[in-house]
Design an enzyme around this catalytic site. Structure first.
Site, PDB file in Angstrom:
ATOM      1  N   ASP A  95     -10.246  18.834  56.426  1.00 17.89           N
ATOM      2  CA  ASP A  95     -10.236  17.901  57.248  1.00 17.89           C
ATOM      3  C   ASP A  95      -9.050  17.476  58.208  1.00 17.89           C
ATOM      4  O   ASP A  95      -9.059  17.267  59.050  1.00 17.89           O
ATOM      5  CB  ASP A  95     -10.692  16.368  56.531  1.00 17.89           C
ATOM      6  CG  ASP A  95     -12.170  16.366  56.704  1.00 17.89           C
ATOM      7  OD1 ASP A  95     -12.932  17.269  56.551  1.00 17.89           O
ATOM      8  OD2 ASP A  95     -12.825  14.985  56.743  1.00 17.89           O
ATOM      9  N   LYS A 109      -1.482  20.771  41.978  1.00 14.84           N
ATOM     10  CA  LYS A 109      -0.904  19.410  41.520  1.00 14.84           C
ATOM     11  C   LYS A 109      -0.279  19.722  40.173  1.00 14.84           C
ATOM     12  O   LYS A 109      -0.353  18.969  39.246  1.00 14.84           O
ATOM     13  CB  LYS A 109      -1.741  18.246  41.679  1.00 14.84           C
ATOM     14  CG  LYS A 109      -0.868  16.764  41.581  1.00 14.84           C
ATOM     15  CD  LYS A 109       0.196  16.697  42.754  1.00 14.84           C
ATOM     16  CE  LYS A 109       0.798  15.290  42.571  1.00 14.84           C
ATOM     17  NZ  LYS A 109       1.701  14.949  43.500  1.00 14.84           N
ATOM     18  N   ASP A 164       0.663  17.128  47.772  1.00 15.54           N
ATOM     19  CA  ASP A 164       0.993  16.012  48.631  1.00 15.54           C
ATOM     20  C   ASP A 164       2.035  16.576  49.608  1.00 15.54           C
ATOM     21  O   ASP A 164       2.017  16.343  50.832  1.00 15.54           O
ATOM     22  CB  ASP A 164       1.834  15.015  47.774  1.00 15.54           C
ATOM     23  CG  ASP A 164       2.763  15.586  46.823  1.00 15.54           C
ATOM     24  OD1 ASP A 164       2.810  16.934  46.778  1.00 15.54           O
ATOM     25  OD2 ASP A 164       3.659  14.541  46.110  1.00 15.54           O
ATOM     26  N   ASP A 179     -11.354  20.015  50.222  1.00 18.02           N
ATOM     27  CA  ASP A 179     -12.258  18.900  50.841  1.00 18.02           C
ATOM     28  C   ASP A 179     -11.243  18.188  52.077  1.00 18.02           C
ATOM     29  O   ASP A 179     -11.279  18.160  53.220  1.00 18.02           O
ATOM     30  CB  ASP A 179     -12.800  18.085  50.063  1.00 18.02           C
ATOM     31  CG  ASP A 179     -13.746  16.905  50.850  1.00 18.02           C
ATOM     32  OD1 ASP A 179     -14.520  17.553  51.734  1.00 18.02           O
ATOM     33  OD2 ASP A 179     -13.681  15.807  50.560  1.00 18.02           O
ATOM     34  N   TYR A 190     -15.830  17.783  41.279  1.00 18.78           N
ATOM     35  CA  TYR A 190     -17.193  17.560  41.883  1.00 18.78           C
ATOM     36  C   TYR A 190     -18.344  17.927  40.750  1.00 18.78           C
ATOM     37  O   TYR A 190     -19.299  17.223  41.162  1.00 18.78           O
ATOM     38  CB  TYR A 190     -17.558  18.463  43.194  1.00 18.78           C
ATOM     39  CG  TYR A 190     -16.947  18.113  44.329  1.00 18.78           C
ATOM     40  CD1 TYR A 190     -15.611  17.735  44.799  1.00 18.78           C
ATOM     41  CD2 TYR A 190     -17.652  17.868  45.595  1.00 18.78           C
ATOM     42  CE1 TYR A 190     -14.846  17.176  45.887  1.00 18.78           C
ATOM     43  CE2 TYR A 190     -17.420  17.519  46.806  1.00 18.78           C
ATOM     44  CZ  TYR A 190     -15.914  17.284  46.890  1.00 18.78           C
ATOM     45  OH  TYR A 190     -15.493  16.731  48.146  1.00 18.78           O
TER      46      TYR A 190
HETATM   47  C1  IPM Z   1     -17.719  18.557  53.169  1.00 18.89           C
HETATM   48  C2  IPM Z   1     -18.171  17.294  52.808  1.00 18.89           C
HETATM   49  C3  IPM Z   1     -19.010  17.425  51.654  1.00 18.89           C
HETATM   50  C4  IPM Z   1     -17.996  17.620  50.527  1.00 18.89           C
HETATM   51  C5  IPM Z   1     -19.842  16.095  51.197  1.00 18.89           C
HETATM   52  C6  IPM Z   1     -20.679  15.840  52.455  1.00 18.89           C
HETATM   53  C7  IPM Z   1     -20.366  16.188  50.015  1.00 18.89           C
HETATM   54  O1  IPM Z   1     -17.018  16.611  53.049  1.00 18.89           O
HETATM   55  O2  IPM Z   1     -18.369  19.772  53.123  1.00 18.89           O
HETATM   56  O3  IPM Z   1     -16.403  18.787  53.417  1.00 18.89           O
HETATM   57  O4  IPM Z   1     -17.231  16.715  49.769  1.00 18.89           O
HETATM   58  O5  IPM Z   1     -17.792  18.861  50.045  1.00 18.89           O
HETATM   59 MG    MG Z   2     -15.417  17.227  53.590  1.00 13.38          MG
END
Ligand code: IPM
Ligand code: MG
Length: 360
Positions: free
Chosen positions: A252, A192, A224, A248, A141
């Site tokens: 999710d 990884k 993975d 990240d 990042y």
């Molecule tokens: C998160 C989001 C952010 C990230 C974006 C909005 C930059 O997806 O907080 O998980 O990738 O960190």
């Molecule tokens: Mg995110």
């Protein structure tokens, strides 16, 4: 001494969900005489509209001065075409990095009432309680160099860099071990290392740190495989520690195990437990302004704020209990709705939590 809380509602559904979280925060402030003082500012696209940049210097100073920050969400299609450096997400990355919020805690907990809302079978997810510890201020990042360029033959190319220093790895590993120590005493480090040099160092340093935590059972998993195991048998995990990008993605994924990403709060902490608290979900531009977004992730982020920044575990637990009571009453926003339940909007959900909390 009063405690300063900076509120950054952000974009999309941010202002709607934040309005509900603020109702909850004001109630606990009163009920437990916490002495919180709330102030408001903008981040992301809303800041770009107001200040011409996604994070204004004065906002950053206010954030530095605050004891804790509560954030909604940033981003939206109306800012997709602007210069990359001014995109809403840049404001978020800048505030994380400028405040040194390197430890991102993302709990994925299944409320038993929502077992039916998960896309996995109830027996696979019931009792699920995972904590993802994501490194937040390093890795790909922020790595330099990064560039988009035109090659001699006229082709465009772009690249990013994935650097991790020993100290960045060891401090996030320690957070992972510390968290595991007060939970199920199991830490899975995700990398990884079969391909990436940064991951090989990651694994080596995590093993070195492990010597200080003989009471925690450490395992390593390639990312993975971890992505696969999360949907195959997620209850094998207690705490997972991983880098910025993997965290990240995996957070999710883990959120969907709990029924909806609309349920997941997060805390981003610096070395002294100063924190910024935000839902894991994004700004959901497709449903913004309709009053249907789920405010519970932001409300639960208030609970994390009380617990991690101020050690107010009683007030924090009261919010979690109020959320659970509202789910018991069958109230559901669209994202967690299942037949037989009562569908409600953002404000009605927030009001129900406030009412439940008041009566506790
Ligand atoms: C998160 C989001 C952010 C990230 C974006 C909005 C930059 O997806 O907080 O998980 O990738 O960190
Ligand atoms: Mg995110």
């Amino acid at each position: 001494m009063s405690k300063q809380i900076l509120i950054l509602p952000g974009d999309g559904i941010g202002p709607e969900i934040m309005a509900e979280a603020v109702k909850v925060l004001e109630l606990v402030n009163d009920k437990y005489s916490l002495g919180f003082e709330l102030s408001f500012d903008e981040l992301g696209g809303a800041a770009y509209e107001k200040y011409g940049v996604p994070l204004a210097d004065e906002t950053l100073e206010r954030a530095r001065a605050a004891d804790a920050i509560l954030l909604g969400a940033v981003g939206g299609p109306q800012w997709d075409k602007i210069e990359p450096a001014l995109r809403p997400e840049r404001g978020l990355l800048k505030i994380r990095s400028q405040l040194g919020l390197f430890a991102n805690l993302r709990p994925a907990i299944l409320y038993p009432q929502l077992a039916e809302a998960s896309s996995l079978k109830p027996e696979v997810v019931s009792g699920l309680d995972i904590l993802i510890v994501r490194e937040l201020t390093g890795g790909i990042y922020f790595g330099q160099p990064r560039e988009t360029l035109v090659l001699e033959d006229g082709q465009r190319m772009a690249y990013d860099t994935l650097p991790y220093s020993e100290s960045e790895i060891s401090r996030i590993a320690r957070v992972g071990f510390d968290m595991a120590r007060v939970r199920g005493k199991k830490l899975c480090s995700v990398d990884k290392a079969n391909v990436l040099a940064s991951s090989q160092l990651w694994r080596t340093v995590v093993m070195e740190v492990a010597k200080d935590y003989p009471d925690v059972e450490l395992s390593h998993m390639y990312v993975d495989n971890a992505a696969m195991q999360l949907v195959r048998a997620p209850k094998q995990f207690d705490v997972m520690v991983t880098d910025n990008l993997f965290g990240d993605i995996l957070s999710d994924e883990a959120s969907m195990l709990t029924g909806s990403i609309g349920m997941l709060p997060s805390a981003s902490l610096d070395a002294n437990n100063k924190g910024m608290y935000e839902p894991c979900h994004g700004s959901a531009p497709d449903i913004a302004g309709q009053g249907i977004a789920n405010p519970l992730a932001t409300i639960l982020s208030v609970s994390m704020l009380l617990r991690y920044s101020f050690n107010l575990s009683e007030a924090a637990a009261a919010i979690e209990q109020a959320v659970s009571l509202v789910l018991d009453q069958g109230l559901r926003t669209g994202d967690i709705y299942s037949p037989g339940m009562t569908k409600v909007g953002t404000a009605a959900m927030g009001d129900a939590v406030v009412a439940a909390l008041r009566n506790l």
